[in-house]
Design a protein around this motif. Structure first.
Motif, PDB file in Angstrom:
ATOM      1  N   LEU A 172       0.823  -1.211   0.000  1.00 38.25           N
ATOM      2  CA  LEU A 172       0.000   0.000   0.000  1.00 38.25           C
ATOM      3  C   LEU A 172       0.859   1.264   0.000  1.00 38.25           C
ATOM      4  CD1 LEU A 172      -2.814  -0.753   2.643  1.00 38.25           C
ATOM      5  CD2 LEU A 172      -3.101  -0.514   0.176  1.00 38.25           C
ATOM      6  N   ILE A 173       1.963   1.209   0.729  1.00 36.80           N
ATOM      7  CA  ILE A 173       2.792   2.396   0.910  1.00 36.80           C
ATOM      8  C   ILE A 173       3.761   2.588  -0.247  1.00 36.80           C
ATOM      9  CG2 ILE A 173       4.461   3.498   2.465  1.00 36.80           C
ATOM     10  CD1 ILE A 173       3.296   1.793   4.732  1.00 36.80           C
ATOM     11  N   GLU A 174       4.195   1.506  -0.872  1.00 37.69           N
ATOM     12  CA  GLU A 174       5.277   1.536  -1.858  1.00 37.69           C
ATOM     13  C   GLU A 174       5.062   2.555  -2.982  1.00 37.69           C
ATOM     14  OE1 GLU A 174       7.709   0.751  -5.210  1.00 37.69           O
ATOM     15  OE2 GLU A 174       5.547   0.331  -5.156  1.00 37.69           O
ATOM     16  N   PRO A 175       3.856   2.694  -3.571  1.00 38.71           N
ATOM     17  CA  PRO A 175       3.698   3.670  -4.663  1.00 38.71           C
ATOM     18  C   PRO A 175       3.942   5.112  -4.233  1.00 38.71           C
ATOM     19  CG  PRO A 175       1.886   2.093  -4.651  1.00 38.71           C
ATOM     20  CD  PRO A 175       2.639   1.890  -3.380  1.00 38.71           C
ATOM     21  N   HIS A 176       3.817   5.411  -2.957  1.00 34.54           N
ATOM     22  CA  HIS A 176       3.954   6.789  -2.472  1.00 34.54           C
ATOM     23  C   HIS A 176       5.308   7.044  -1.825  1.00 34.54           C
ATOM     24  CE1 HIS A 176      -0.419   6.981  -3.034  1.00 34.54           C
ATOM     25  NE2 HIS A 176      -0.501   5.851  -2.347  1.00 34.54           N
ATOM     26  N   TYR A 177       6.117   5.993  -1.630  1.00 38.75           N
ATOM     27  CA  TYR A 177       7.373   6.147  -0.902  1.00 38.75           C
ATOM     28  C   TYR A 177       8.465   6.639  -1.842  1.00 38.75           C
ATOM     29  CZ  TYR A 177      10.674   5.222   2.871  1.00 38.75           C
ATOM     30  OH  TYR A 177      11.591   5.376   3.877  1.00 38.75           O
ATOM     31  N   PRO A 178       9.367   7.520  -1.361  1.00 36.47           N
ATOM     32  CA  PRO A 178      10.439   8.034  -2.230  1.00 36.47           C
ATOM     33  C   PRO A 178      11.291   6.912  -2.800  1.00 36.47           C
ATOM     34  CG  PRO A 178      10.321   9.282  -0.179  1.00 36.47           C
ATOM     35  CD  PRO A 178       9.406   8.119  -0.017  1.00 36.47           C
ATOM     36  N   LYS A 179      11.648   7.063  -4.065  1.00 37.87           N
ATOM     37  CA  LYS A 179      12.465   6.060  -4.746  1.00 37.87           C
ATOM     38  C   LYS A 179      13.953   6.427  -4.629  1.00 37.87           C
ATOM     39  CE  LYS A 179       8.778   3.937  -6.242  1.00 37.87           C
ATOM     40  NZ  LYS A 179       7.761   4.820  -5.612  1.00 37.87           N
ATOM     41  N   GLU A 186      21.147  -2.446  13.204  1.00 37.40           N
ATOM     42  CA  GLU A 186      22.378  -2.830  13.895  1.00 37.40           C
ATOM     43  C   GLU A 186      23.277  -1.594  13.901  1.00 37.40           C
ATOM     44  OE1 GLU A 186      24.562  -4.498  16.239  1.00 37.40           O
ATOM     45  OE2 GLU A 186      23.163  -5.970  15.390  1.00 37.40           O
ATOM     46  N   LEU A 187      23.629  -1.132  15.100  1.00 35.64           N
ATOM     47  CA  LEU A 187      24.298   0.157  15.220  1.00 35.64           C
ATOM     48  C   LEU A 187      25.615   0.222  14.458  1.00 35.64           C
ATOM     49  CD1 LEU A 187      23.657   1.187  18.952  1.00 35.64           C
ATOM     50  CD2 LEU A 187      22.642   2.137  16.877  1.00 35.64           C
ATOM     51  N   VAL A 188      26.297  -0.898  14.296  1.00 35.43           N
ATOM     52  CA  VAL A 188      27.583  -0.877  13.595  1.00 35.43           C
ATOM     53  C   VAL A 188      27.406  -0.516  12.125  1.00 35.43           C
ATOM     54  CG1 VAL A 188      29.536  -2.300  12.864  1.00 35.43           C
ATOM     55  CG2 VAL A 188      28.656  -2.493  15.182  1.00 35.43           C
ATOM     56  N   GLU A 189      26.317  -0.981  11.504  1.00 34.65           N
ATOM     57  CA  GLU A 189      26.165  -0.846  10.058  1.00 34.65           C
ATOM     58  C   GLU A 189      25.027   0.087   9.644  1.00 34.65           C
ATOM     59  OE1 GLU A 189      25.813  -4.619   8.203  1.00 34.65           O
ATOM     60  OE2 GLU A 189      27.795  -5.319   8.801  1.00 34.65           O
ATOM     61  N   ASP A 190      23.957   0.192  10.458  1.00 32.52           N
ATOM     62  CA  ASP A 190      22.756   0.907  10.028  1.00 32.52           C
ATOM     63  C   ASP A 190      22.639   2.256  10.728  1.00 32.52           C
ATOM     64  OD1 ASP A 190      21.895  -1.322   8.452  1.00 32.52           O
ATOM     65  OD2 ASP A 190      21.253  -2.292  10.311  1.00 32.52           O
ATOM     66  N   ALA A 191      22.142   3.227   9.982  1.00 34.00           N
ATOM     67  CA  ALA A 191      21.882   4.542  10.557  1.00 34.00           C
ATOM     68  C   ALA A 191      20.512   4.544  11.230  1.00 34.00           C
ATOM     69  CB  ALA A 191      21.935   5.607   9.465  1.00 34.00           C
ATOM     70  N   THR A 211      20.758  11.468  -1.812  1.00 32.95           N
ATOM     71  CA  THR A 211      20.598  10.816  -0.519  1.00 32.95           C
ATOM     72  C   THR A 211      19.593   9.679  -0.633  1.00 32.95           C
ATOM     73  OG1 THR A 211      21.041  12.915   0.594  1.00 32.95           O
ATOM     74  CG2 THR A 211      19.995  11.181   1.904  1.00 32.95           C
ATOM     75  N   GLN A 212      19.963   8.521  -0.144  1.00 25.74           N
ATOM     76  CA  GLN A 212      19.105   7.341  -0.261  1.00 25.74           C
ATOM     77  C   GLN A 212      18.058   7.338   0.848  1.00 25.74           C
ATOM     78  OE1 GLN A 212      19.563   5.233  -3.003  1.00 25.74           O
ATOM     79  NE2 GLN A 212      20.880   6.976  -3.455  1.00 25.74           N
ATOM     80  N   PRO A 213      16.808   7.009   0.513  1.00 22.38           N
ATOM     81  CA  PRO A 213      15.775   6.938   1.558  1.00 22.38           C
ATOM     82  C   PRO A 213      16.007   5.762   2.490  1.00 22.38           C
ATOM     83  CG  PRO A 213      14.905   6.131  -0.525  1.00 22.38           C
ATOM     84  CD  PRO A 213      16.279   6.684  -0.823  1.00 22.38           C
TER      85      PRO A 213
END
Length: 315
Positions: free
Chosen positions: A39-46, A93-98, A51-53
């Motif tokens: 449902l959300i995918e069509p409206h979510y930034p690509k 995971e704090l080491v790899e993910d923001a 800057t990557q979403p």
């Protein structure tokens, strides 16, 4: 494989499963993630060259935790740093993910509100429960609850929220909004309508019915001598609690009948208990009805899943 921190490795070796960890695990298992994300995918930034979403599922999981733990956008960001169980639910995971900051969390919430996606999520969950034959259409219980709003005028606008109203309940005055719901006979919400607090419960009754009821339950606020014969003509058993007349109190038979009906009508308050008592949605967080209504659609969709989670969990 993600690189784990020492704190994450120590968490794996702890000897106790916390209540929060168990709750998040159960909700993770019963939420229909794939249809909601679709449902959300069509409206979510690509993703582009800039800057990557943030991953969409991660933002949705954080948004759901905001409902369960009654977190503002800044508090949600802080909680992700503080709680390992919440980071694991969000897939961080704090080491790899923001960790998404409060502005990113706010923008995702605004996206859901702008496209009325929370109402669609509510409808999707309702359809799932109907498909699993957990939400019944044989009867409807109607009820309403007041969500308080700040009555103070000590704000930037120097005024109360113009979309909220004041009403009395018993001997107390309340300022805010009302959530009107129609539930099945097990207490699962199938319809939600919101108004300001001064709106009468009775005026919203037609909007809370789906048209296939054979029974109707409600408290004295929904009683009408005119509706009872009309309901009988349509094959609906009118089980609304009788209201005493100013010059004629209820007989002992009527009071006994009300007690019997109230034992079933009380199931309609189960979702209120989850949303207000367990998840803390007793006061509005935003100004206006629209944003708070969007939050209520999400909260009641999740409350429905929570109420039947034992039956949805895989064996």
């Amino acid at each position: 494989m993600k690189q784990t921190t020492f704190a994450s490795a120590a968490w794996d070796k702890k000897g106790k499963i916390t209540r929060r960890e168990r709750f998040l695990s159960e909700m993770d298992a019963v939420i229909p993630w794939a249809p909601i994300l679709a449902l959300i995918e069509p409206h979510y930034p690509k993703a582009g060259n800039g800057t990557q979403p943030m991953p969409m599922e991660r933002m949705l999981r954080i948004y759901f935790m905001q409902q369960w733990f009654n977190l503002s956008d800044p508090a949600a960001e802080d909680s992700l740093y503080d709680s390992e169980s919440m980071r694991r639910f969000a897939g961080i995971e704090l080491v790899e993910d923001a960790v998404p900051d409060e502005t990113t969390i706010l923008r995702f919430r605004h996206l859901l509100e702008e496209h009325r996606l929370t109402e669609q999520i509510f409808g999707l969950v309702r359809g799932l429960l109907e498909q699993r034959r957990l939400l019944l259409k044989s009867g409807t219980i109607v009820d309403a609850t007041i969500i308080e709003a700040p009555p103070s005028t000590k704000n930037e606008a120097k005024a109360r929220d113009p979309e909220m109203r004041q009403t009395s309940k018993g001997k107390e005055w309340h300022f805010g909004m009302k959530a009107h719901v129609g539930t099945d006979l097990n207490g699962l919400v199938h319809t939600l309508v919101t108004t300001h607090a001064a709106q009468s419960d009775f005026s919203q009754l037609p909007k809370l019915l789906h048209g296939q009821e054979r029974e109707l339950y409600g408290d004295q606020a929904y009683w009408s001598e005119m509706h009872r014969p009309a309901a009988r003509e349509h094959g609906v058993r009118y089980r609304v609690n009788r209201r005493p007349h100013p010059t004629r109190p209820l007989s002992e038979h009527d009071r006994r009948l009300n007690r019997i009906r109230s034992s079933i009508r009380a199931r309609g308050e189960h979702a209120f208990h989850v949303v207000k008592c367990l998840w803390g949605f007793t006061k509005v967080r935003y100004r206006g009805l629209a944003k708070n209504t969007a939050r209520l659609f999400t909260a009641f969709a999740l409350a429905n899943l929570y109420l039947v989670r034992r039956r949805l969990l895989p064996a």
